[in-house]
Every structure is written in structure tokens, then in C-alpha cells.
Design an enzyme around this catalytic site. Structure first.
Site, mmCIF file in Angstrom:
data_model
loop_
_atom_site.group_PDB
_atom_site.id
_atom_site.type_symbol
_atom_site.label_atom_id
_atom_site.label_comp_id
_atom_site.label_asym_id
_atom_site.label_seq_id
_atom_site.Cartn_x
_atom_site.Cartn_y
_atom_site.Cartn_z
ATOM 1 N N HIS A 60 0.817 -0.891 0.008
ATOM 2 C CA HIS A 60 0.055 0.089 0.150
ATOM 3 C C HIS A 60 0.909 1.349 0.107
ATOM 4 O O HIS A 60 1.172 1.731 1.124
ATOM 5 C CB HIS A 60 -0.869 0.089 1.123
ATOM 6 C CG HIS A 60 -2.060 0.837 1.051
ATOM 7 N ND1 HIS A 60 -3.357 0.767 1.425
ATOM 8 C CD2 HIS A 60 -2.076 2.233 0.736
ATOM 9 C CE1 HIS A 60 -4.111 1.890 1.234
ATOM 10 N NE2 HIS A 60 -3.463 2.602 0.623
ATOM 11 N N LEU A 63 2.397 6.454 -5.016
ATOM 12 C CA LEU A 63 3.777 6.771 -5.809
ATOM 13 C C LEU A 63 3.516 8.195 -6.666
ATOM 14 O O LEU A 63 4.356 8.865 -7.216
ATOM 15 C CB LEU A 63 4.317 5.773 -6.772
ATOM 16 C CG LEU A 63 5.088 4.773 -6.094
ATOM 17 C CD1 LEU A 63 5.442 3.605 -7.016
ATOM 18 C CD2 LEU A 63 6.035 5.026 -4.947
ATOM 19 N N ASN A 94 -5.029 6.097 -7.267
ATOM 20 C CA ASN A 94 -5.598 7.325 -7.364
ATOM 21 C C ASN A 94 -4.502 8.581 -7.728
ATOM 22 O O ASN A 94 -4.159 9.447 -7.072
ATOM 23 C CB ASN A 94 -6.155 7.583 -5.728
ATOM 24 C CG ASN A 94 -5.064 7.847 -4.608
ATOM 25 O OD1 ASN A 94 -3.858 7.185 -4.840
ATOM 26 N ND2 ASN A 94 -5.232 8.305 -3.576
ATOM 27 N N HIS A 232 -5.515 -0.748 5.422
ATOM 28 C CA HIS A 232 -5.441 0.237 6.718
ATOM 29 C C HIS A 232 -6.351 -0.098 7.627
ATOM 30 O O HIS A 232 -7.188 1.134 7.996
ATOM 31 C CB HIS A 232 -5.227 1.722 6.246
ATOM 32 C CG HIS A 232 -5.946 2.275 5.156
ATOM 33 N ND1 HIS A 232 -7.311 1.983 5.141
ATOM 34 C CD2 HIS A 232 -5.582 2.920 4.008
ATOM 35 C CE1 HIS A 232 -7.835 2.552 4.033
ATOM 36 N NE2 HIS A 232 -6.819 3.295 3.235
ATOM 37 N N ASN A 281 -5.996 9.211 6.771
ATOM 38 C CA ASN A 281 -7.390 8.630 6.641
ATOM 39 C C ASN A 281 -7.026 7.333 6.449
ATOM 40 O O ASN A 281 -6.234 6.786 5.372
ATOM 41 C CB ASN A 281 -8.225 9.368 5.557
ATOM 42 C CG ASN A 281 -9.609 8.752 5.558
ATOM 43 O OD1 ASN A 281 -9.975 8.399 6.636
ATOM 44 N ND2 ASN A 281 -10.125 8.814 4.023
ATOM 45 N N ASP A 308 0.869 2.728 3.533
ATOM 46 C CA ASP A 308 -0.012 3.902 3.247
ATOM 47 C C ASP A 308 0.970 5.215 2.725
ATOM 48 O O ASP A 308 0.324 6.321 3.243
ATOM 49 C CB ASP A 308 -1.303 4.071 3.859
ATOM 50 C CG ASP A 308 -2.269 4.995 3.407
ATOM 51 O OD1 ASP A 308 -2.140 5.115 2.027
ATOM 52 O OD2 ASP A 308 -3.179 5.276 4.002
ATOM 53 N N HIS A 312 2.724 14.411 0.479
ATOM 54 C CA HIS A 312 2.084 15.599 -0.137
ATOM 55 C C HIS A 312 3.267 16.689 0.158
ATOM 56 O O HIS A 312 3.978 16.471 0.584
ATOM 57 C CB HIS A 312 0.921 16.127 0.963
ATOM 58 C CG HIS A 312 -0.328 15.188 0.837
ATOM 59 N ND1 HIS A 312 -1.034 14.945 -0.511
ATOM 60 C CD2 HIS A 312 -0.690 13.971 1.561
ATOM 61 C CE1 HIS A 312 -1.998 13.811 -0.144
ATOM 62 N NE2 HIS A 312 -1.964 13.258 0.869
ATOM 63 N N PHE A 326 -5.177 14.385 3.569
ATOM 64 C CA PHE A 326 -4.648 13.344 4.364
ATOM 65 C C PHE A 326 -3.862 12.644 3.947
ATOM 66 O O PHE A 326 -3.376 12.498 2.864
ATOM 67 C CB PHE A 326 -6.009 12.333 4.355
ATOM 68 C CG PHE A 326 -7.454 12.762 4.795
ATOM 69 C CD1 PHE A 326 -7.551 12.513 6.292
ATOM 70 C CD2 PHE A 326 -8.463 13.070 3.868
ATOM 71 C CE1 PHE A 326 -8.728 13.005 6.623
ATOM 72 C CE2 PHE A 326 -9.717 13.330 4.560
ATOM 73 C CZ PHE A 326 -9.895 13.209 5.957
ATOM 74 N N GLY A 327 -2.776 12.163 4.963
ATOM 75 C CA GLY A 327 -1.707 11.145 4.506
ATOM 76 C C GLY A 327 -0.212 11.369 5.315
ATOM 77 O O GLY A 327 0.084 12.636 5.507
#
Ligand code: DOR
Length: 428
Positions: A60, A63, A94, A232, A281, A308, A312, A326-327
Site C-alpha cells: 500500500h 507513488l 488514485n 489500513h 485517513n 500507506d 504531499h 490526508f496522509g
């Protein structure tokens, strides 16, 4: 000429013992594992007593290529992965455009071939554009090499759509990998729903937004016979549902992130919701949820660790808690972090942790690697269990610096990583 690894200690995954072994790699395979290998003509790497482990497999990661190259690229993300000891990562669709066609699956393979520092296995989307309206051509995605199908980043809201996806996936023998999130329940939440969100006046995402979708998808998996892999996992009720599904003999597997094992919403409370580097998230939840995840990991309900890794830009993460994306990034230090926090503190044994990082993902997704064995693929990493080093975003190969673990001092860093016989990371 082969690659000869000398002066290392190989972890025996059955006994947990460290055994002095030399390893000869020829081409992309392990040619020999012995107490002493004839040295002549090989490129020798002195491991200085380092511990030899199978290369980690992260099912997970984000990239971000194509479309979000300011956050990460296949080149930077896989360099970060190699530094973190990973030899295989599975990347989420995504991106922009979404990886929802065979051409886009091939694009990921092509870029990786040219610029990658580890094996990259792309996921294909379940629905076109991850919009939840139209099923992708799952058969074509699988034929192009998709490792699974998922709309990660969003949940598939329509039960009928998910049922159809699972019917096709079951026939095609491809895993359905779910981001479990009921959008009506999650609404515009930005952290766990509970006392802390109420105190801070921030909109919350209840644990139920995750667990109700897992419950639905377990029932659909039972009906269709699909392999369901839950992304997750973060909520105590969700862990209980997966435990139940496994007891029922269903093909249901799951992963947990290092942050859901180690952190709770209290870190957001401590900064009064002032730092979006703590926004992820599914959200960081309560101590009871964290304990349930830990217990699930220990009793085998949770099969594997996945990061995960979600980079960003710094500009994006400087926004307010409610509006930032999120992240967390995590691929560069996940193993040292969990080695230090769980193995050194006696919660889990080293061999058990390595199984969660390598052996189990290989087994669940039927991938090469996950073990260091003669004749096997030469995917391995060598770790130094003694030297402590701080998690320092300035030293990351990843473009993403967004982690709540900044400054934490941890041990178990990789000194050498080899992917299919190629050195992909080595410390000076
Ligand atoms: O925190 C997250 N970040 N969770 C997700 O589901 C998506 C991911 C991203 O793509 O940034």
C-alpha cells in the site's frame, strides 16, 4: 561474476536465530547460502555483522505518478522504498489520470523499468476514474499485470457495484482491495469522531464509517468467493469483523499501518489540531482501537504491515487541519520504527515482525520473495540493529516530508538493499 555477501547474520524465520552465513547472488537469484562461499571472481560486500532479511513488501503506497509529481514520482518513491529496505511495493491508482486502463498499468511498469529502484506492482481501479459509477475492465487490467483492484482513496459506495466487481474478481482470481469508508458516515470529517474532535470543534469520522463497509464486503466476499483484502485497518470493531471472517474460513486478509499501531488521536489534541502532519485517513483513533490493532497483529488477524505511504507537498500540509489533504509518508523508516517500538520493547519477536513485512505479503498476494532461500529471488535487505538514528525528513529520498514521527530516534535501518540481484541502496 556474482555478488558475494560476507560477514552477515541471516535471520532464521522458523527459529528466530541469527546464523552466520555467506550469500552468493548470481543474476536475479540466490545461488548459494553457506557458512563459507568460495570468493574467487565475485564482487564482495562486507556486511559488518549486519542482519540479512528478506526485502520488505509494502502492499500500500502512493507513488503519485502520473499527475501529482510535485508530491512524489516513481523514481523518488522507489528510491525511498529501497532506503527503507523494501524490494517490492504495490502502488495505488488514485493518480491523475486514475490507473483504470491496461495502458496505464503498462505505463507504471514502463516507468519503473527505466527509473525504479524496486519492483512496483500497480493496482487497477475498480471503477472508472474511481468515481463509483462504472466498472473498469477488470479482466484487461489483470492481463496487463494489475496486482489487485481497488478504488483506494475512496470507498466504493454502491453495494451492487462492489458485488459485480467481486463476481468478476473471483473468476479472474484477482484480489479486491478495499478502502472501507462509508461516505455518508464520514461526511467532511477530518479526524476521529469522539471526545477530542468535539473539544477541538473539528468534524469527526466515526469508526463505524470503516466497519460497516468491512461488514458489507465480508458478506459479499462470502457470496462471491472473492479474495477480500482490507486496507489500513484502524478500528476495534473492524478488527473483530476480520477475525470473525477468518474464523469462518473466508478469504479475507488485512493490513495495518505503523501509525495506527503506535499513535492515537491524542497527538492531535496535544497540538490543538494545529498540525496537519497528524492528519491521515483512516484517522488516528483511540487507545482502545490502537490496542485492538496491536492484538490483531499479534494473533494473526492482521496479516501484514503496510505503510500507506502518502506523500504531499509541504505547502499542502501547512494548510489548516480541516482543509489539508490526508496522509503520512512512511516507507523510509517503517521497519526501524516498528523494530524499535515493538521488538526492542518486547511486544513482538524479530522474526514475527519480518513475516509481517515480507513473508506474509508475499504469501497472501502470491509474489516472489518474502524469504531468503537458495534458488529464490535475490530480494533482500541488510539491517543494522545497533545504530540509532533520528527520523529526519531532510534526509528523505521521498519528496514527502509529512510525518508525525519527525525527530524520533530509532534503530534497525537498512545498510544495503538488493532487488533482483541489483544493489538499490547502500550506505556510505
Ligand atoms: O491518508 C490517506 N492518504 N488516506 C487515503 O486513503 C488516501 C491517501 C492519499 O492518497 O493521500
Amino acid at each position: 561474476m556474482g555478488l558475494l555477501l560476507k560477514n552477515g547474520r541471516l535471520l532464521n524465520l522458523e527459529t528466530g536465530e541469527l546464523e552466520a552465513r555467506e550469500i552468493l547472488i548470481e543474476g536475479d537469484h540466490i545461488a548459494e547460502i553457506a557458512e563459507l562461499v568460495e570468493e574467487s571472481g565475485h564482487e564482495v560486500h562486507d556486511l559488518n555483522g549486519g542482519v540479512i532479511l528478506p526485502g520488505y513488501i509494502d502492499m500500500h503506497v502512493h507513488l503519485r505518478q502520473p499527475g501529482f509529481e510535485a508530491k512524489e514520482t516513481i523514481e523518488t518513491g522507489t528510491k525511498a522504498a529501497a532506503r527503507g529496505g523494501y524490494t517490492t511495493v504495490a502502488c495505488m491508482p488514485n493518480t491523475r489520470p486514475v490507473i483504470d486502463t491496461p495502458e496505464r498499468i503498462r505505463y507504471v511498469y514502463d516507468v519503473t523499468e527505466k527509473e525504479g529502484s524496486c519492483t512496483v506492482l500497480p493496482y487497477g481501479a475498480i471503477t472508472v476514474g474511481e468515481l463509483g459509477e462504472e466498472l473498469t475492465d477488470i479482466i484487461a487490467l489483470r492481463e496487463a499485470g494489475a496486482v489487485g483492484i481497488t478504488d483506494d482513496g475512496v470507498g466504493v459506495q454502491s453495494s451492487a457495484m462492489m458485488r459485480r466487481a467481486m463476481e468478476v474478481a473471483a473468476c479472474q482470481d484477482i484480489p479486491v482491495v478495499i478502502h472501507s469508508e462509508d461516505e455518508d458516515l464520514a461526511k467532511d470529517g477530518c479526524m476521529n469522531e469522539g471526545v477530542v474532535s468535539k473539544r477541538l470543534g473539528l468534524p469527526g469520522i466515526p469508526g463505524l464509517a470503516e466497519s460497516v463497509m468491512i461488514a458489507r464486503d465480508i458478506m459479499l466476499a462470502e457470496e462471491t468467493g472473492a479474495h477480500l483484502h482490507v486496507c489500513h485497518i484502524s478500528d476495534a470493531g473492524s478488527v473483530e469483523l476480520v477475525r470473525w471472517a477468518k474464523q469462518r474460513g473466508l478469504k479475507v486478509t488485512t493490513e495495518v499501518t505503523p501509525h495506527h499501531l503506535l499513535l492515537t488521536e491524542s497527538i492531535i489534541d496535544e497540538t490543538d489540531g494545529g498540525d496537519a502532519n497528524m492528519k491521515v485517513n483512516p484517522p488516528l483513533r483511540t487507545e482502545a482501537d490502537r490496542q485492538a490493532c496491536l492484538q490483531g497483529l499479534l494473533d494473526g488477524t492482521i496479516d501484514m504491515i503496510a505503510t500507506d505511504h502518502a506523500p504531499h507537498t509541504e505547502e499542502e500540509k501547512k494548510r489548516s487541519f480541516a482543509t489539508a489533504p490526508f496522509g503520512f509518508t512512511g516507507i523510509e523508516f517503517a521497519f526501524p520504527l516498528l523494530y524499535t517500538e515493538l521488538v526492542e520493547k518486547g511486544t513482538i519477536g524479530l522474526a514475527e515482525l519480518v513475516k509481517k513485512f515480507a513473508t506474509n505479503p508475499a504469501q497472501v498476494f502470491r509474489l516472489p520473495g518474502g524469504k531468503v532461500e537458495q534458488g529464490g529471488i535475490a530480494d533482500l535487505t541488510v539491517v543494522d540493529l545497533e545504530t540509532e538514528q533520528a527520523i529526519d525528513p531532510n534526509a528523505f529520498f521521498s519528496k514527502g516530508k509529512n510525518t508525525p514521527f519527525v525527530g524520533k530516534r530509532v534503530k534497525g535501518w537498512s545498510t544495503l538493499t538488493i532487488n533482483r540481484g541489483r544493489v538499490t541502496y547502500k550506505t556510505e
